[in-house]
Design a protein around this motif. Structure first.
Motif, PDB file in Angstrom:
ATOM      1  N   THR A 163       0.829  -1.205   0.000  1.00 36.86           N
ATOM      2  CA  THR A 163       0.000   0.000   0.000  1.00 36.86           C
ATOM      3  C   THR A 163       0.858   1.248   0.000  1.00 36.86           C
ATOM      4  N   LEU A 164       1.970   1.214   0.757  1.00 37.07           N
ATOM      5  CA  LEU A 164       2.888   2.352   0.763  1.00 37.07           C
ATOM      6  C   LEU A 164       3.475   2.578  -0.627  1.00 37.07           C
ATOM      7  N   ALA A 165       3.875   1.503  -1.282  1.00 39.07           N
ATOM      8  CA  ALA A 165       4.478   1.625  -2.610  1.00 39.07           C
ATOM      9  C   ALA A 165       3.504   2.207  -3.632  1.00 39.07           C
ATOM     10  N   GLU A 166       2.203   2.007  -3.399  1.00 38.88           N
ATOM     11  CA  GLU A 166       1.183   2.482  -4.339  1.00 38.88           C
ATOM     12  C   GLU A 166       0.483   3.744  -3.870  1.00 38.88           C
ATOM     13  N   SER A 167       1.077   4.435  -2.884  1.00 39.78           N
ATOM     14  CA  SER A 167       0.375   5.553  -2.246  1.00 39.78           C
ATOM     15  C   SER A 167       0.668   6.911  -2.868  1.00 39.78           C
ATOM     16  N   GLY A 168       1.398   6.930  -3.986  1.00 38.75           N
ATOM     17  CA  GLY A 168       1.795   8.209  -4.564  1.00 38.75           C
ATOM     18  C   GLY A 168       0.648   9.124  -4.926  1.00 38.75           C
ATOM     19  N   GLY A 169      -0.485   8.572  -5.348  1.00 41.71           N
ATOM     20  CA  GLY A 169      -1.603   9.412  -5.772  1.00 41.71           C
ATOM     21  C   GLY A 169      -2.589   9.752  -4.685  1.00 41.71           C
ATOM     22  N   LEU A 170      -2.322   9.354  -3.460  1.00 45.58           N
ATOM     23  CA  LEU A 170      -3.251   9.622  -2.366  1.00 45.58           C
ATOM     24  C   LEU A 170      -3.131  11.058  -1.872  1.00 45.58           C
ATOM     25  N   SER A 171      -4.158  11.515  -1.179  1.00 44.54           N
ATOM     26  CA  SER A 171      -4.098  12.822  -0.539  1.00 44.54           C
ATOM     27  C   SER A 171      -3.017  12.805   0.542  1.00 44.54           C
ATOM     28  N   PRO A 172      -2.487  13.954   0.936  1.00 40.79           N
ATOM     29  CA  PRO A 172      -1.457  13.986   1.995  1.00 40.79           C
ATOM     30  C   PRO A 172      -1.911  13.307   3.284  1.00 40.79           C
ATOM     31  N   GLN A 173      -3.185  13.480   3.635  1.00 41.23           N
ATOM     32  CA  GLN A 173      -3.682  12.890   4.874  1.00 41.23           C
ATOM     33  C   GLN A 173      -3.662  11.363   4.805  1.00 41.23           C
TER      34      GLN A 173
END
Length: 400
Positions: A163-173
């Motif tokens: 999930t961390l590796a794929e988290s680039g497009g998530l909101s900052p929160q």
């Protein structure tokens, strides 16, 4: 970053003080941080949208997609202030639904009911709500270390890394929430941080206060592993002074980190004080899991403080230690190549840890309330089990 008070924000946005405080509590002001009973708001923060006006306009306007709030579903019990003895009441007071289910699983885990914690979180391992899914993976992963289900534990912890590796497009929160769990999962297993981890300074301010307090514990633990004990202890003391004590679960872990630090610094009164402070928070709700997890790193402090006055509590904590440490080593040892001793009793492990840190036999005996001859017998048995002839060889088999 510059901050302003809630009153200054209310004046700036032309709203009431009460509404400004409500916006902070609801997490609608990005970057707002709670210190004790007060809030600090980033000076450049914009006024949040008026939800009441938005509701009135909803009949004539296309629906507006709400900002993601999944991070607010992270570890709800950890992020709940409650009085010692009111942990279960705090859970039952929550509205029925997934967050209450996760909070109940947290209670099971921190009260050393690993099997029930794993069962309660399994339905949420694939939840579309990111906060619930991360919470479930974290609890499920660590609970399965204790139950000896290493494959299930690995699967859950690997989900966090993916999930961390794929988290680039998530909101900052949301990225902060992912980073919080990934950081904790790695540090507490004494593993290298996964690739793509942002710095603590990036995600810490975006966490709600209870999670922020636990994240500071994780950072203090990381400093301990780097042998920067004074800085680690200072971080703990600062976190507790700034309101972390209001959140019992993070506070218990912060106090236990301080015990580890002060033991290494040989400041025994401070170590004992923090141990008893952690116990005062934990005992009324039977939140003993953390004590078992940290036994080896506290260098015999549990035996020193509890052997005579709380023998039954010590027995139960040591049972947690045996179960958790067995699973912990099944991931830590092969992943790091560090052969942490797996065949010592808890007392032998404490004697070995202190010996590896340079304590003399007489110092260990005085600390653990045993005779110098008993220490010698333990050391002889330790050398036999580890197949070593010199106490200097102990360090490679100890936690660090």
């Amino acid at each position: 970053m510059e901050y302003i008070t809630v009153r200054e924000a209310a004046e700036k946005w032309n709203i009431s003080l009460r509404l400004a405080q409500k916006l902070c509590i609801e997490g609608r002001i990005p970057g707002a941080q709670k210190f004790g009973s007060t809030w600090a708001i980033p000076a450049g923060a914009d006024r949040p949208e008026d939800l009441r006006r938005k509701k009135k306009e909803s009949n004539s306007s296309p629906p507006v997609q709400a900002a993601p709030v999944e991070a607010l579903t992270m570890m709800p019990l950890m992020n709940t202030p409650f009085r010692p003895g009111q942990c279960r009441a705090a859970v039952e007071a929550m509205a029925d639904g997934p967050q209450k289910d996760i909070a109940r699983a947290e209670y099971y885990y921190f009260s050393a009911q690993a099997e029930r914690a794993a069962q309660a979180t399994e339905p949420y391992l694939a939840s579309p709500d990111l906060g619930l899914r991360l919470s479930a993976c974290w609890i499920y992963g660590y609970a399965n270390l204790t139950t000896g289900q290493i494959r299930q534990a690995r699967r859950a912890l690997e989900t966090v890394q993916r999930t961390l590796a794929e988290s680039g497009g998530l909101s900052p929160q949301l990225r902060a929430a992912v980073s919080f769990v990934a950081d904790g999962a790695a540090v507490l297993l004494h593993l290298p941080l996964p690739d793509g981890m942002p710095s603590t300074r990036e995600f810490l301010p975006l966490l709600p206060p209870g999670l922020r307090a636990f994240a500071l514990y994780v950072q203090a633990h990381a400093l301990y592993l780097q042998e920067d004990y004074a800085k680690s202890a200072g971080m703990v003391e600062a976190a507790l002074a700034m309101g972390a004590e209001n959140y019992p679960i993070p506070a218990i872990y912060l106090h236990l980190a301080a015990v580890m630090d002060y033991m290494r610094l040989r400041q025994m009164p401070q170590a004992q004080s923090h141990l008893l402070a952690a116990w005062a928070l934990a005992r009324p709700d039977d939140l003993i899991e953390g004590f078992g997890e940290h036994h080896g790193l506290m260098g015999g402090m549990l035996e020193s403080a509890f052997k005579e006055s709380r023998p039954e509590d010590l027995r139960r904590i040591l049972d947690v230690t045996y179960r958790f440490s067995w699973g912990w080593r099944r991931i830590h040892n092969p992943d790091t190549g560090h052969d942490v001793a797996d065949n010592l009793t808890t007392t032998e492990f404490s004697v070995a840890m202190l010996t590896a840190q340079g304590w003399t036999g007489r110092e260990i005996a005085a600390h653990m309330n045993i005779s110098p001859n008993t220490v010698k017998r333990h050391l002889a048995e330790i050398k036999k089990k580890l197949d070593i002839s010199d106490r200097r060889e102990l360090k490679q088999y100890m936690l660090h």
